[in-house]
Each structure stands twice: as structure tokens, then as C-alpha cells.
Design a protein around this motif. Structure first.
Motif, short mmCIF file in Angstrom:
data_model
loop_
_atom_site.label_atom_id
_atom_site.label_comp_id
_atom_site.label_asym_id
_atom_site.label_seq_id
_atom_site.Cartn_x
_atom_site.Cartn_y
_atom_site.Cartn_z
N PRO A 65 0.84 -1.21 0.00
CA PRO A 65 0.00 0.00 0.00
C PRO A 65 0.87 1.25 0.00
CG PRO A 65 -0.78 -1.59 1.62
CD PRO A 65 0.53 -2.10 1.13
N GLY A 66 0.65 2.13 -0.99
CA GLY A 66 1.54 3.27 -1.18
C GLY A 66 1.60 4.24 -0.02
N LEU A 67 0.46 4.57 0.59
CA LEU A 67 0.44 5.56 1.66
C LEU A 67 0.25 4.93 3.03
CD1 LEU A 67 -1.66 8.37 -0.04
CD2 LEU A 67 0.81 8.26 0.27
N GLY A 68 0.39 3.63 3.13
CA GLY A 68 0.19 2.97 4.40
C GLY A 68 -1.29 2.71 4.65
N LEU A 69 -1.57 1.62 5.36
CA LEU A 69 -2.95 1.25 5.67
C LEU A 69 -3.34 1.84 7.03
CD1 LEU A 69 -5.49 -0.51 5.07
CD2 LEU A 69 -4.36 -2.33 6.39
N PRO A 70 -4.30 2.77 7.09
CA PRO A 70 -4.69 3.36 8.38
C PRO A 70 -5.51 2.35 9.21
CG PRO A 70 -6.06 4.24 6.62
CD PRO A 70 -5.02 3.38 5.96
N ILE A 71 -5.20 2.27 10.49
CA ILE A 71 -5.92 1.38 11.39
C ILE A 71 -6.14 2.07 12.72
CG2 ILE A 71 -4.94 -0.73 10.36
CD1 ILE A 71 -3.09 -0.86 12.86
N THR A 72 -7.06 1.52 13.51
CA THR A 72 -7.18 1.87 14.92
C THR A 72 -6.57 0.74 15.72
OG1 THR A 72 -9.38 0.87 15.04
CG2 THR A 72 -9.27 3.22 14.55
N THR A 73 -6.04 1.06 16.89
CA THR A 73 -5.40 0.05 17.73
C THR A 73 -6.16 -0.09 19.04
OG1 THR A 73 -3.92 1.70 18.72
CG2 THR A 73 -3.15 0.59 16.74
N PRO A 74 -6.25 -1.33 19.59
CA PRO A 74 -5.65 -2.58 19.09
C PRO A 74 -6.35 -3.06 17.82
CG PRO A 74 -7.06 -3.02 20.96
CD PRO A 74 -7.01 -1.53 20.84
N LYS A 75 -5.64 -3.92 17.06
CA LYS A 75 -6.17 -4.42 15.80
C LYS A 75 -5.61 -5.80 15.52
CE LYS A 75 -8.23 -3.89 11.72
NZ LYS A 75 -9.70 -3.75 11.56
N ALA A 76 -6.50 -6.75 15.20
CA ALA A 76 -6.09 -8.10 14.82
C ALA A 76 -6.51 -8.37 13.38
CB ALA A 76 -6.71 -9.13 15.76
N ASP A 77 -5.89 -9.37 12.78
CA ASP A 77 -6.25 -9.81 11.43
C ASP A 77 -6.10 -8.71 10.38
OD1 ASP A 77 -6.91 -12.34 12.45
OD2 ASP A 77 -8.91 -11.63 12.99
N VAL A 78 -5.03 -7.92 10.48
CA VAL A 78 -4.74 -6.93 9.44
C VAL A 78 -4.30 -7.69 8.18
CG1 VAL A 78 -3.28 -5.00 8.75
CG2 VAL A 78 -4.04 -5.22 11.13
N ALA A 79 -4.95 -7.44 7.06
CA ALA A 79 -4.65 -8.13 5.80
C ALA A 79 -3.87 -7.21 4.87
CB ALA A 79 -5.93 -8.59 5.13
N LEU A 80 -2.66 -7.63 4.50
CA LEU A 80 -1.81 -6.84 3.63
C LEU A 80 -1.42 -7.66 2.40
CD1 LEU A 80 0.53 -5.40 6.41
CD2 LEU A 80 -1.19 -4.10 5.15
N LYS A 81 -1.58 -7.05 1.23
CA LYS A 81 -1.21 -7.73 -0.01
C LYS A 81 -0.07 -6.97 -0.67
CE LYS A 81 -4.36 -9.48 -2.69
NZ LYS A 81 -5.47 -9.63 -3.69
N MET A 82 0.93 -7.72 -1.15
CA MET A 82 2.06 -7.14 -1.87
C MET A 82 2.10 -7.68 -3.30
SD MET A 82 5.12 -6.98 0.95
CE MET A 82 5.79 -5.50 0.15
N MET A 83 2.48 -6.82 -4.22
CA MET A 83 2.59 -7.18 -5.63
C MET A 83 4.04 -7.09 -6.08
SD MET A 83 -0.58 -6.31 -4.91
CE MET A 83 -0.72 -4.53 -4.97
N ARG A 84 4.34 -7.83 -7.15
CA ARG A 84 5.68 -7.78 -7.71
C ARG A 84 5.99 -6.37 -8.21
NH1 ARG A 84 9.81 -11.44 -6.95
NH2 ARG A 84 8.95 -13.54 -6.83
N ALA A 85 7.18 -5.87 -7.86
CA ALA A 85 7.60 -4.54 -8.27
C ALA A 85 8.52 -4.61 -9.47
CB ALA A 85 8.32 -3.84 -7.11
N ALA A 86 8.64 -3.50 -10.16
CA ALA A 86 9.59 -3.36 -11.25
C ALA A 86 10.83 -2.64 -10.73
CB ALA A 86 8.96 -2.57 -12.39
N SER A 87 11.88 -2.64 -11.54
CA SER A 87 13.07 -1.84 -11.26
C SER A 87 13.59 -1.30 -12.58
CB SER A 87 14.15 -2.68 -10.56
OG SER A 87 14.63 -3.70 -11.42
#
Length: 465
Positions: free
Chosen positions: A355-377
Motif C-alpha cells: 500500500p503506497g500511503l500505508g494502511l490506516p488502522i485503529t489500535t488494538p487491531k487483529a487480522d490486518v490483511a496486507l497484499k504485496m505485488m511484484r515490483a519493477a526496477s
């Protein structure tokens, strides 16, 4: 002609003010500066004949101006009269023991520069429009004080060379007296720090522990923080420490059941001084979740960082603890000793982007789901065939659709092989250019547009003009 001195800046373009500078600029002497948009009446104070240096900060924004001055009591009284007439809501006079030092003339507080860097007062003023823009930045980038509802202006006065009894403070100025005698101490107590600790939710005092650490920059980057003193807060949440060592220091406050917090920093020379640190603590929380790739498979070894951490009551909550955790073989992570409040979750793994700008959350927080994609160079090479290479030369990239919040772009100096590499780039179409540094628009290369594909490395060659 302009010079770009920022080096490599590969960031997601996150809501920085237009025209924001990545540098602190300044100069010596009292040549009058053009008013950039200060409140009415500020120019006369800033351009005082006793000014020996000036500078503008903060980095990545600017708009906060500092005039560092010398003068006698008569001159200070005239400045205070002008200050009282200034068209601004928040006007503070902060009184200090000892002699002040110019940041611009001695940025590292070098002992051999102390005499030439001596000042009797410093004037700080904001451009209101720039203050309002910076106010909107995320907590990690926001340089404004959470308690200020409008841009503050401030005079810091050092009394060693002034007859303070003859100083006249007009009405309309808030006085903050940081002299030792104003707080029941004497010069024999040396450097004194004290503070209070409260529960941010209940506002009740906490019998916390203060740890005073020395900030030691390391040759290979980063800092070491050895503990040089401790103090226990009483039942009213108050702690005090006399005879504090000189140097660059960090104040840490911690208590059972609460997230530890950096209460503040200080830099002292050997002069007797007093400084206070009021600190609120938030209850502990935890954040956990899982990182996967675009196919839903777990990513092991991804670095998960919590940034823009704020307590429920607002304001940045800086932790003395490591801010990153790594995912396990199942892609799972858990961060503890986080304050109850809000945060942004960032994830990093070589060859991927999240996620480009970060995923906003409130705390405490469980089960945060983050997906990453292949990057170029992409590796950019500048061809100087038939041309003399300038001493400085930068390569730049920007998205084809223009720079907007959340997009990727940046620039950097080419190396001895005339190359500059951009890593972990989200797939898409980008425009590449190069130019001397310093240089003019006429010397910029013809732009080249390239489609970057995830998981692939690209090559771009720019022809120098």
C-alpha cells in the motif's frame, strides 16, 4: 540556475505542500530579507540590525523562519514593543538562563564556534499558509505542535548578557520563564530537567519511570542510546533530576501497562539550565495480521512497520522501541507495546510493493490483511558521448499521468558509471529525464516514456544535451 541537493528521494508523494523544500536554508548577517508572507509587523523584528544569522526550516516544508540576534536591554525592549504589536494570535516570550547559541553558525554546537555563535535572543515566525499546509501532514511528518490552534510566533531570550530587571514586557505576550530561579533551583544545581506523567485517557497522574539517554550517532548510520540517568515519578506523576550531563539527550517515560514514549529531546552545553517535559501515556495495545502476495500465498520475511502512531487524544506518539516486525513462514506478524489510538501500517520486502500511503488502522487491531505485488526496477544510464560530463548530474522519473498523492517518483545523482537505479517501482508508465545539477531547463534531456512491468528490470538511456 538552480541546485538540487536532496540526493536520492524515492518516496510515495504524500501530500507535501507545493513548492516544499527538502533543505534547511539560511545565511549570515543582517541584510534585510524580503517578506515571504509573514504576519504584519514581523519583518521589522526579523530584519533587526542586531541579527547575526537566519535560517528557514523545517525540512520538507519550510515556512518557519528564525532570526538569531545580539543586542542590549534597550534594543530588546524595542523588539518586545514591536512583538506586542505584531498581527498574530499566539505570541510567546521564553526566558532562558545563560547565553544562547546560533544554530546556523554552530549547527553541531562545536565548542570552537561558541564565541562567534553567541546570541541574546532568537525570533521565530511562521508563514501562516505554510503552517496550515504542514498541519495537514501525517503525524510522522507534521512539525507543528498539536496544542497550537494557530501559527505561533516566539522570542527566546537568553539573560546572561542582559539586565533582565530593566526589561519591559508589554501586555498581550505570553511569558514562559525557564530560568532556574523561577522553578526553585539555583545555578549550583547545574542542568535541571523535570516533568510530569499522566494517563492520556483519565488525565490522572502516573508513578512512572524516566530514563535519560544520550543520543550517539553511529558511523554506519543509526543511533545508540546509552542510559545516563534515571528518575522515579512520585504519586503526583512528578519527577526531577539535577546535575544532568551536557550533550544531546533523549527523555523516555515508561510505566507498567502503558506504551513507552519519547517525551522529548534536549541539547545542553555546560551552562546551568532548566527544561521541563510533560508527557501523557496511553494504555498498551497490539497489532497483528498477515502478509500475502497477489496469488494469496504467504510472504515470509516481510518487514511490517507502524508509522504515524497517535494516541486517542491526538498528537504523535513516538516510541523508543523498534518500530518494525518481520513476518513468519505463514506471513503472520504481531507488534506489541503499541498505544491505544491510530496508526498506519507499512510493509516492505525486496522485489515487492505494498500500500503506497500505508494502511490506516485503529489500535488494538487483529487480522490486518496486507497484499504485496511484484515490483519493477529500472536502471537509468546517461550518455555523454561528445559532451563533457558536469560534476553534478541527476536522473529523474515521474508517473506519466503526473505526480499525485500515492504515486511514485523521485530523483537522484548518477554514479561514476553515469547510472542511477530506481528499485521497488509499482508497474506503470513513467517519464525519465536528466539534467546537470546545477542546471537549467534548456539542459534537460528529451523525455523518455517507458512501461515498467512487475517482476522485470528495465534499462533506460538518456542522451545528454
Amino acid at each position: 540556475m538552480s541546485r538540487i541537493t536532496r540526493g536520492l528521494l524515492l518516496t510515495f508523494l504524500a501530500a507535501l505542500p507545493q513548492g516544499a523544500s527538502a533543505m534547511i536554508t539560511g545565511g549570515e548577517g543582517n541584510k534585510a530579507l524580503r517578506d515571504p508572507g509573514w504576519p504584519a509587523g514581523a519583518a521589522a523584528i526579523f530584519n533587526h540590525s542586531g541579527r547575526i544569522a537566519w535560517w528557514e526550516g523545517p525540512p520538507f516544508g519550510g515556512g518557519q523562519w528564525h532570526a538569531e540576534c545580539r543586542g542590549d536591554t534597550r534594543a530588546l525592549n524595542a523588539v518586545l514593543a514591536d512583538f506586542a504589536r505584531m498581527d498574530t494570535t499566539v505570541k510567546r516570550l521564553v526566558i532562558h538562563d545563560g547565553t544562547g547559541r546560533s544554530f546556523w553558525l554552530a549547527p553541531n554546537r562545536e565548542r570552537e564556534k561558541r564565541k562567534e555563535a553567541r546570541i541574546d535572543w532568537a525570533f521565530t515566525v511562521w508563514q501562516p499558509d505554510r503552517w496550515a499546509q504542514l498541519r495537514q501532514l501525517p503525524a510522522d511528518l507534521n512539525p507543528t505542535a498539536a496544542d497550537d490552534a494557530s501559527p505561533p510566533s516566539q522570542l527566546d531570550v537568553y539573560t546572561a548578557n542582559l539586565g533582565w530587571a530593566a526589561v519591559v514586557v508589554p501586555k498581550g505576550i505570553t511569558v514562559i520563564d525557564n530560568r532556574l530561579v523561577a522553578h526553585g533551583f539555583t545555578p549550583e544545581d547545574g542542568i535541571v530537567i523535570e516533568g510530569t506523567v499522566t494517563d492520556l485517557a483519565t488525565k490522572q497522574p502516573i508513578a512512572a519511570t524516566m530514563r535519560l539517554q544520550r543520543v550517539e550517532p553511529q558511523d554506519k548510520g543509526g543511533y545508540h542510546y546509552p542510559v545516563v540517568a534515571k528518575a522515579k515519578a512520585d504519586a503526583q506523576g512528578h519527577w526531577v533530576r539535577k546535575h544532568v550531563p551536557a550533550g544531546w539527550l533523549r527523555v523516555i517515560v515508561e510505566a507498567d501497562g502503558y506504551a513507552p514514549r519519547v517525551a522529548g529531546f534536549a541539547q545542553f552545553d555546560e551552562q546551568p539550565r532548566w527544561q521541563s517535559f510533560a508527557c501523557g501515556l496511553a494504555r498498551l495495545a497490539a497489532v497483528s495480521g498477515r502478509v500475502v502476495d497477489e496469488a494469496g500465498k504467504p510472504l515470509e520475511g516481510a518487514e511490517v512497520r507502524l508509522g504515524n502512531v497517535q494516541a486517542e487524544s491526538g498528537g504523535r506518539y513516538e516510541s523508543p522501541l523498534e518500530s518494525t516486525v518481520r513476518t513468519d513462514a505463514e506471513g503472520r506478524f504481531r507488534a506489541e507495546q503499541i498505544p491505544v489510538g491510530t496508526a498506519s501500517v507499512w510493509v516492505n520486502k525486496p522485489g515487492y510493493y505494498g500500500p503506497g500511503l500505508g494502511l490506516p488502522i485503529t489500535t488494538p487491531k487483529a487480522d490486518v490483511a496486507l497484499k504485496m505485488m511484484r515490483a519493477a526496477s529500472v536502471r537509468v544510464t546517461v550518455d555523454f558521448t561528445g559532451k563533457k560530463r558536469p560534476e553534478g548530474y541527476i536522473a529523474s522519473m515521474k508517473p506519466e499521468g503526473g505526480e499525485v498523492v500515492g504515486s511514485y517518483g523521485g530523483s537522484g545523482n548518477i554514479d561514476a558509471r553515469n547510472q542511477m537505479s530506481f528499485e521497488i517501482v509499482p508497474p506503470g508508465r513513467y517519464i525519465f529525464t536528466g539534467r546537470p545539477n546545477p542546471g537549467s531547463d534548456a539542459e534537460e534531456t528529451d523525455p523518455i516514456t517507458v512501461e515498467l512491468v512487475g517482476g522485470q528490470a528495465a534499462e533506460v538511456t538518456l542522451k545528454a544535451k
